[in-house]
Design a protein around this motif. Sequence first.
Motif, PDB file in Angstrom:
ATOM      1  N   ASP A  45      46.889  55.250  46.523  1.00 59.38           N
ATOM      2  CA  ASP A  45      45.386  55.863  46.141  1.00 59.38           C
ATOM      3  C   ASP A  45      45.270  56.463  44.673  1.00 59.38           C
ATOM      4  O   ASP A  45      44.692  56.499  43.027  1.00 59.38           O
ATOM      5  CB  ASP A  45      44.589  57.102  46.977  1.00 59.38           C
ATOM      6  N   GLU A  46      46.401  57.586  44.040  1.00 58.01           N
ATOM      7  CA  GLU A  46      46.637  58.731  43.297  1.00 58.01           C
ATOM      8  C   GLU A  46      47.032  57.361  41.887  1.00 58.01           C
ATOM      9  O   GLU A  46      46.375  57.431  40.808  1.00 58.01           O
ATOM     10  CB  GLU A  46      47.823  59.507  42.914  1.00 58.01           C
ATOM     11  N   GLU A  47      47.663  56.251  41.777  1.00 57.75           N
ATOM     12  CA  GLU A  47      47.845  56.009  41.017  1.00 57.75           C
ATOM     13  C   GLU A  47      46.573  54.315  40.707  1.00 57.75           C
ATOM     14  O   GLU A  47      46.720  54.477  39.238  1.00 57.75           O
ATOM     15  CB  GLU A  47      49.282  54.130  41.661  1.00 57.75           C
ATOM     16  N   GLN A 102      49.587  50.057  50.699  1.00 50.97           N
ATOM     17  CA  GLN A 102      49.050  50.012  50.395  1.00 50.97           C
ATOM     18  C   GLN A 102      48.075  51.508  50.286  1.00 50.97           C
ATOM     19  O   GLN A 102      48.493  52.244  50.654  1.00 50.97           O
ATOM     20  CB  GLN A 102      47.838  49.262  50.862  1.00 50.97           C
ATOM     21  N   ALA A 103      47.184  51.063  49.672  1.00 49.78           N
ATOM     22  CA  ALA A 103      46.385  52.769  48.635  1.00 49.78           C
ATOM     23  C   ALA A 103      45.388  52.396  50.697  1.00 49.78           C
ATOM     24  O   ALA A 103      44.665  51.756  50.613  1.00 49.78           O
ATOM     25  CB  ALA A 103      45.424  51.981  47.995  1.00 49.78           C
ATOM     26  N   PRO A 104      45.079  53.717  50.797  1.00 49.99           N
ATOM     27  CA  PRO A 104      43.584  53.682  52.152  1.00 49.99           C
ATOM     28  C   PRO A 104      43.604  54.338  51.480  1.00 49.99           C
ATOM     29  O   PRO A 104      41.878  54.451  51.976  1.00 49.99           O
ATOM     30  CB  PRO A 104      44.374  55.984  52.104  1.00 49.99           C
ATOM     31  N   LEU A 105      42.849  54.124  49.833  1.00 50.94           N
ATOM     32  CA  LEU A 105      41.480  53.979  49.619  1.00 50.94           C
ATOM     33  C   LEU A 105      40.144  54.716  49.657  1.00 50.94           C
ATOM     34  O   LEU A 105      39.033  54.422  50.532  1.00 50.94           O
ATOM     35  CB  LEU A 105      40.278  52.460  49.665  1.00 50.94           C
ATOM     36  N   ASP A 106      40.712  56.305  49.533  1.00 50.87           N
ATOM     37  CA  ASP A 106      38.836  57.093  49.578  1.00 50.87           C
ATOM     38  C   ASP A 106      37.984  56.994  48.639  1.00 50.87           C
ATOM     39  O   ASP A 106      38.013  56.336  47.993  1.00 50.87           O
ATOM     40  CB  ASP A 106      40.750  59.138  49.572  1.00 50.87           C
ATOM     41  N   GLY A 107      37.064  57.924  49.027  1.00 49.31           N
ATOM     42  CA  GLY A 107      36.037  57.698  48.846  1.00 49.31           C
ATOM     43  C   GLY A 107      35.690  58.209  47.129  1.00 49.31           C
ATOM     44  O   GLY A 107      35.088  57.341  46.759  1.00 49.31           O
ATOM     45  N   GLU A 108      36.858  59.068  46.172  1.00 53.97           N
ATOM     46  CA  GLU A 108      37.006  59.216  44.781  1.00 53.97           C
ATOM     47  C   GLU A 108      37.337  58.328  44.796  1.00 53.97           C
ATOM     48  O   GLU A 108      37.483  57.831  43.434  1.00 53.97           O
ATOM     49  CB  GLU A 108      37.516  60.830  45.084  1.00 53.97           C
ATOM     50  N   HIS A 125      35.825  55.732  41.535  1.00 57.05           N
ATOM     51  CA  HIS A 125      36.625  55.071  40.029  1.00 57.05           C
ATOM     52  C   HIS A 125      36.770  53.914  40.423  1.00 57.05           C
ATOM     53  O   HIS A 125      36.120  53.271  38.760  1.00 57.05           O
ATOM     54  CB  HIS A 125      38.188  56.022  40.194  1.00 57.05           C
ATOM     55  N   ILE A 126      37.366  52.634  41.222  1.00 50.28           N
ATOM     56  CA  ILE A 126      37.561  50.925  41.310  1.00 50.28           C
ATOM     57  C   ILE A 126      36.339  51.476  40.709  1.00 50.28           C
ATOM     58  O   ILE A 126      35.839  50.105  39.469  1.00 50.28           O
ATOM     59  CB  ILE A 126      38.302  51.221  42.361  1.00 50.28           C
ATOM     60  N   GLY A 127      35.110  51.418  40.980  1.00 45.89           N
ATOM     61  CA  GLY A 127      34.163  50.451  41.185  1.00 45.89           C
ATOM     62  C   GLY A 127      33.137  50.797  40.005  1.00 45.89           C
ATOM     63  O   GLY A 127      32.894  49.909  39.718  1.00 45.89           O
ATOM     64  N   GLN A 128      33.619  52.271  39.075  1.00 41.97           N
ATOM     65  CA  GLN A 128      33.791  52.021  37.823  1.00 41.97           C
ATOM     66  C   GLN A 128      34.024  51.314  36.536  1.00 41.97           C
ATOM     67  O   GLN A 128      32.865  50.853  36.259  1.00 41.97           O
ATOM     68  CB  GLN A 128      33.191  54.029  37.500  1.00 41.97           C
ATOM     69  N   HIS A 129      34.735  51.141  36.998  1.00 43.43           N
ATOM     70  CA  HIS A 129      35.962  50.467  36.128  1.00 43.43           C
ATOM     71  C   HIS A 129      35.184  49.219  36.406  1.00 43.43           C
ATOM     72  O   HIS A 129      35.490  48.431  35.453  1.00 43.43           O
ATOM     73  CB  HIS A 129      37.221  50.914  36.574  1.00 43.43           C
ATOM     74  N   LEU A 130      35.480  48.503  37.117  1.00 39.02           N
ATOM     75  CA  LEU A 130      35.329  46.848  37.406  1.00 39.02           C
ATOM     76  C   LEU A 130      33.605  46.979  37.142  1.00 39.02           C
ATOM     77  O   LEU A 130      33.688  45.857  36.254  1.00 39.02           O
ATOM     78  CB  LEU A 130      34.982  46.788  38.813  1.00 39.02           C
ATOM     79  N   ILE A 131      33.096  47.613  37.176  1.00 39.25           N
ATOM     80  CA  ILE A 131      31.027  47.337  35.950  1.00 39.25           C
ATOM     81  C   ILE A 131      31.617  47.745  35.088  1.00 39.25           C
ATOM     82  O   ILE A 131      30.923  46.831  34.106  1.00 39.25           O
ATOM     83  CB  ILE A 131      30.563  48.701  37.051  1.00 39.25           C
ATOM     84  N   LYS A 132      32.479  48.736  34.783  1.00 38.16           N
ATOM     85  CA  LYS A 132      32.307  48.855  32.578  1.00 38.16           C
ATOM     86  C   LYS A 132      33.505  47.553  32.493  1.00 38.16           C
ATOM     87  O   LYS A 132      33.109  46.982  31.054  1.00 38.16           O
ATOM     88  CB  LYS A 132      34.112  49.828  32.516  1.00 38.16           C
ATOM     89  N   ARG A 133      34.125  47.125  32.786  1.00 31.88           N
ATOM     90  CA  ARG A 133      35.725  45.927  32.637  1.00 31.88           C
ATOM     91  C   ARG A 133      34.634  44.515  33.053  1.00 31.88           C
ATOM     92  O   ARG A 133      34.798  43.393  32.004  1.00 31.88           O
ATOM     93  CB  ARG A 133      36.603  46.263  33.434  1.00 31.88           C
TER      94      ARG A 133
END
Length: 269
Positions: free
Chosen positions: A116-118, A177-183, A187-195
Amino acid sequence: MQQSHHENSSEAERTLDLREQVSKDLNQKLSEFNDPKKGIKVMSMLMGIHEKTLKRLIDCENKPGHQTLLKIYRVLCNSQNDHELFHKVPNVVKEFIIKTSPRSFNENTVYHIDVDEELKRDPIFCEIYLLLGTGGVSKEYIGFNYGAYGERVLEKMLLQKIAAPLRKDFFVLGVNQAPLDGETLSHIGQHLIKRFHKPENGDEPGKNYFSFYALGINKETYHKWIEIDKKAFQEKIKLAKDKNNHGTIRAFTVGIVDTMEESHKDLKH
């Protein structure tokens, strides 16, 4: 109608059992502290959950979601490995997490917070991770799109068993694999929208879908908005878990209902 009423009653009973179990387990942890107020503060910091939320859970006022349960029981069971965690949590907690989480939990997958941190730290790592998880990716594709740095990231992921070879020079997600917590999800959602979001395709039917609406509403309506989005998301996950629906389109969906109030985050996550 009678069958529906029976199902609703059973669901209510399961929810109550879950609330009572979580309250019991939190209270047991809280009893380890001489000062309950200090105990709440420490638990809040360790779990990354607001003090008020913890108090409501202890008082059986709130029904926790699967992300909240994972945060709680990682601390209570002293385990950051979610597969290992499933051997330690009460059955009612395990069943609820499996039912409500979009992730698949199996014997061969280990979830580590370090991943997750990575994902939050490195956007290239994040994109390669998502490519691995949405059908796999070739070494050639990574080299062409991300260059030598991308190839080094892939090598690192292979060493850490985050990536695994499916065939020669083609890779998918590995056992770690990543647990994918809320934070992380935010972060991923915002990155995918911008990208990757393409607003210019919004006028063409079937290309994509995006929406926005803001209004001053009452608490009841706000909660209904949240429930509508939760149901829509669960329907998408149900479709996605059916292997007959898998294909070559790498798609993403992001949903959010929130208030126009600034975050007062003072917790250590």
